[in-house]
Design an enzyme around this catalytic site. Structure first.
Site, PDB file in Angstrom:
ATOM      1  N   GLU A 125       0.847  -1.210   0.000  1.00  0.00           N
ATOM      2  CA  GLU A 125       0.000   0.000   0.000  1.00  0.00           C
ATOM      3  C   GLU A 125       0.875   1.251   0.000  1.00  0.00           C
ATOM      4  O   GLU A 125       0.507   2.274  -0.591  1.00  0.00           O
ATOM      5  CB  GLU A 125      -0.949  -0.004   1.194  1.00  0.00           C
ATOM      6  CG  GLU A 125      -1.921  -1.191   1.262  1.00  0.00           C
ATOM      7  CD  GLU A 125      -2.752  -1.399   0.004  1.00  0.00           C
ATOM      8  OE1 GLU A 125      -2.966  -0.424  -0.746  1.00  0.00           O
ATOM      9  OE2 GLU A 125      -3.159  -2.552  -0.255  1.00  0.00           O
TER      10      GLU A 125
ATOM     11  N   HIS B  51       1.629   2.224  -3.491  1.00  0.00           N
ATOM     12  CA  HIS B  51       0.504   2.971  -4.086  1.00  0.00           C
ATOM     13  C   HIS B  51       0.527   4.434  -3.615  1.00  0.00           C
ATOM     14  O   HIS B  51       0.331   5.365  -4.395  1.00  0.00           O
ATOM     15  CB  HIS B  51      -0.834   2.362  -3.638  1.00  0.00           C
ATOM     16  CG  HIS B  51      -1.233   1.114  -4.362  1.00  0.00           C
ATOM     17  ND1 HIS B  51      -1.353   1.056  -5.731  1.00  0.00           N
ATOM     18  CD2 HIS B  51      -1.569  -0.123  -3.909  1.00  0.00           C
ATOM     19  CE1 HIS B  51      -1.745  -0.175  -6.091  1.00  0.00           C
ATOM     20  NE2 HIS B  51      -1.876  -0.915  -4.999  1.00  0.00           N
TER      21      HIS B  51
ATOM     22  N   GLU C  91      -0.702  -0.529  -9.787  1.00  0.00           N
ATOM     23  CA  GLU C  91      -0.239  -1.803  -9.226  1.00  0.00           C
ATOM     24  C   GLU C  91       1.255  -2.019  -9.484  1.00  0.00           C
ATOM     25  O   GLU C  91       1.939  -2.666  -8.688  1.00  0.00           O
ATOM     26  CB  GLU C  91      -1.073  -2.938  -9.831  1.00  0.00           C
ATOM     27  CG  GLU C  91      -1.029  -4.230  -9.050  1.00  0.00           C
ATOM     28  CD  GLU C  91      -1.725  -4.177  -7.684  1.00  0.00           C
ATOM     29  OE1 GLU C  91      -2.446  -3.201  -7.400  1.00  0.00           O
ATOM     30  OE2 GLU C  91      -1.506  -5.115  -6.888  1.00  0.00           O
TER      31      GLU C  91
END
Lengths: 506, 506
Positions: A270, A273, A299
């Site tokens: 995460e 991201h 991604e």
């Protein structure tokens, strides 16, 4: 630029800025709902989210928007407007066209079914009862087929769905790259199963207190270059990263005290991201362009950090000692090499989100092939459980005992997100390709990891990917960053070399 | 009710529900900004809050709203509509009239000055530089005087400002009750200063770790009946309670490790506000009526819990032992009586929010008298610091050394909130009056506190105050709950009895 055009552009930008305000409010409400909103306020909160989302949808398909697009899309306008505004108009037009082509009534019916489907799916998964979910899934497929009818398609109907998540992606490309990938991975997975040099993994499951896991992951996020002044880390059930505004990109994670990998690798994922969105050029603030280029590119950033950084031996050369400080009883007796091999254990499994990096793409391919067959009218929705199980046996040599650990495991279909899954595998291929290209500028990559100096890596990604936001199409980004189009060979080489070494296959 | 009226009512309620969605989004964004939003996202967040607030303002003054009010306010409509809808129309009309009477340009100028004034005030307070803040304060007063011109007034110009926060409240009433209150408090404060029986308070300032304070206050909130499934407790710099939606009413607090009273009494205070909003009738959900009746009534609920419950000896009969468990070193050597007297120490001071419950009303009266004089054109804004200091000397026998600990201490004027301060004292009088009335139904009040059973108390407040939300005017609530209008004698008696006992004045 003449004065009229200037004033239309100004109004248009103000209109878009207002849309972004709604988006910010919705994102925060969603984050809050998933991280700690009190139970009794949740229903009302959901209604409020849906009300403001509808406002946002209405703005994106409004006559006002149509007028801006009309006035700002002609040749004369294009020549006088900035690249940024041109791109913004293009994106707004794409969204307008997509949304406007669906009759309003039909869209409303669809949204209602979607909302129910997720709740039903949750219950169906719990009870492992596919029949319960089937009528909803059939309707969701039915509507998506109708939408494809409105939107049109060139070669394959499914291309239209792919394009929503990965602009420019087609069945033709995916068939080719997935074919090659499968050809390489499937035999490798078999060789590994036969290997006599399997890592010991018992110690992975020792109790590692949540608070200590959190302290460690916070240090790693800091090392990655995640900016805590522009974000925060919270607990949740289903981890995600969310860009609430450009200075506020949050990460959520979950902890398993008997498997620290969930939080550590999950947070790093995460974090990848979030670092993407934290580093989009500030010139794109207040526009729809201040976002990831596509699901696949997004991604690629999370998987870059998760796989190419944090599952790399060099990373642990630097961090294993640190990890050890937070759970000395667990790691004291383990060597770095044992640790590295254990966290890279590969073993066919049933659940996608628990899969290792080698078998993961096979989980995606199965979903891709089933979705493609549905939208090309080759199979029926009701046959999915059986086909799912057959494919798992064929690709991974394992068969789900229940639909809960089979066809019902992921939420995506319940949300009507058909065409989304391939992004995960595309992101992985992009990441491998970016890594290869990065090595040309940063040949000392391994050494940087060993030193814990991740800054040049983050800077390279910002320079070549992050800063563009949605200014470029995904394949443009890959082309300009790596000098070629999508090439699956880099991922194949990476996986082959790495796993042959770990399992000491000749 | 005829079909047309029914359909207009339905549309109107949907319109109001949409307004409430905006309000929810704005409340959550505000809460987030004050509890943990990352620094770098704050500026954008403020813009987004102001953008959605403007949308909300625009809806409340829209032609659509005017049309609903017009169609639903006539005699025929009133007779056929429910009490709830009638009251809602009335409230919307009041807001519409107030906002619509101000020319849009002038309102916009005012909002801009307001926004700047708060920032300037912060700096001015830090530097203790009133001159720096003066031009802003003058403008804020200037605009408020103009607004009074637009809104009109009956007896006193200042009444119009009071009415915004406490509908129906007037200078006439306040002069009377404040006069009586002052007459009783001032001599009592003097007697206390001369008393030879002062409590020892050194132990109050022992170190009490934040985490332990939090555990204790969570227990107390639970005892009070605060519903954690419909709320949560977070840290902030300036504590507040906020009803984000009817099932989500949050409390924020701050901790001083060298004075546990800040968090304990502060949380109980905010808890009182939150319990009010958690117990508004669910029939009022989705309307503007699902809110406190006024600032004064709201404050009556927080002060009820803070003063009449948690500064009561009975409350500590039950909870002193519990407190002791969280900080044994601090309280082991202290008797309950010593503790009770210490937490009720009264001493004239300069800062309102740090004042004890006896001298607190004097701080409010000073602000009231100055505001009243300004809006009745009796004094000039530039003379405020001097007048402030004179009044502090006169009422409390203390003089601020700097304007930071004098006229610059509160944010209210920087926000243009003139007429707000009296609500604090009104809330106090209401609370004393409610307590007296509650005793008739719950004569065992003291005993309940000693047993830690606060449920009947919460239920009485819900029955008589909470559930009505904004369905009634503040004075209607007081009248129906206590059988009489505002009566300051209850507060006078409470303070006199309590403080004469604590300081052993004959």
């Amino acid at each position: 630029m003449n004065a009229t055009m200037l004033s239309i552009e100004k109004e248009f930008l103000a209109f878009v800025k207002k849309m972004m305000a709604y988006k910010e409010a919705v994102s925060l409400m969603y984050w809050d709902l998933r991280t700690g909103a009190p139970r009794k306020g949740a229903e009302q909160r959901s209604e409020t989210i849906s009300m403001l989302s509808s406002e946002l949808f209405a703005m994106s398909t409004s006559e006002e928007m149509a007028a801006y697009i009309g006035k700002l899309s002609n040749k004369e306008a294009k020549e006088s407007l900035s690249e940024r505004t041109n791109r913004l108009v293009e994106e707004c037009k794409k969204e307008y066209d997509l949304n406007k082509k669906i009759p309003a009534d039909e869209y409303k019916e669809y949204v209602t079914i979607q909302a129910h489907a997720e709740t039903i799916w949750e219950e169906a998964r719990e009870k492992s009862d596919f029949a319960m979910f089937l009528p909803y899934l059939e309707k969701l497929v039915y509507y998506n087929k109708r939408f494809i009818g409105y939107w049109g398609y060139k070669e394959h109907k499914y291309d239209t769905l792919l394009d929503q998540y990965e602009p420019g992606m087609t069945v033709k490309t995916l068939d080719e790259v997935f074919g090659k990938l499968r050809q390489s991975i499937v035999p490798l997975v078999k060789d590994i199963a036969d290997s006599l040099n399997k890592p010991s993994t018992d110690f992975l499951y020792d109790t590692f207190p949540k608070a200590k896991q959190k302290e460690f992951t916070l240090q790693i996020l800091d090392q990655m270059g995640y900016d805590f002044d522009a974000g925060r880390l919270d607990d949740t059930v289903h981890p995600f990263a969310t860009g609430i505004n450009p200075g506020d990109v949050r990460i959520t994670t979950r902890y398993d005290e008997n498997d620290f990998r969930m939080a550590v690798f999950g947070t790093i994922h995460e974090g990848g991201h979030a670092i993407y969105e934290q580093n989009i050029s500030k010139e794109l603030v207040d526009t729809l362009l201040c976002d990831g280029a596509s699901m696949g590119i997004h991604e690629s950033q999370s998987l870059f950090y998760e796989n190419f950084v944090s599952r790399h031996q060099g990373f642990w050369e630097h961090n294993f000692e640190l990890l050890n400080q937070y759970a000395p009883d667990q790691f004291d007796r383990i060597t770095l090499d044992e640790f590295y091999r254990a966290i890279n254990e590969s073993k066919p499994s049933l659940i996608r989100i628990e899969a290792d990096e080698l078998t993961y793409p096979l989980h995606i391919m199965i979903r891709y092939e089933l979705e493609k067959a549905i939208f090309n009218d080759e199979i029926e929705v009701k046959d999915l459980p059986q086909l799912w199980n057959e494919k798992y046996e064929e690709y991974l040599g394992v068969t789900p005992k229940t639909d809960a650990e089979g066809v019902l495991q992921d939420v995506h279909w319940a949300g009507g997100s058909f065409g989304y899954f391939p992004s995960y595998a595309l992101g992985y291929m992009y990441a491998a390709q970016l890594k290869q290209s990065m090595l040309k500028s940063i040949p000392e990559f391994d050494q940087l990891l060993e030193e814990g100096n991740l800054t040049p890596i983050r800077e390279w990604l910002t320079e070549n990917v992050h800063r563009y936001g949605r200014m470029k199409e995904p394949l443009e980004i890959i082309q300009s960053a790596t000098g070629e189009g999508l090439n699956v060979q880099y991922l194949i080489d990476y996986l082959t070399d790495k796993y042959r070494a770990i399992y000491q296959l000749n």
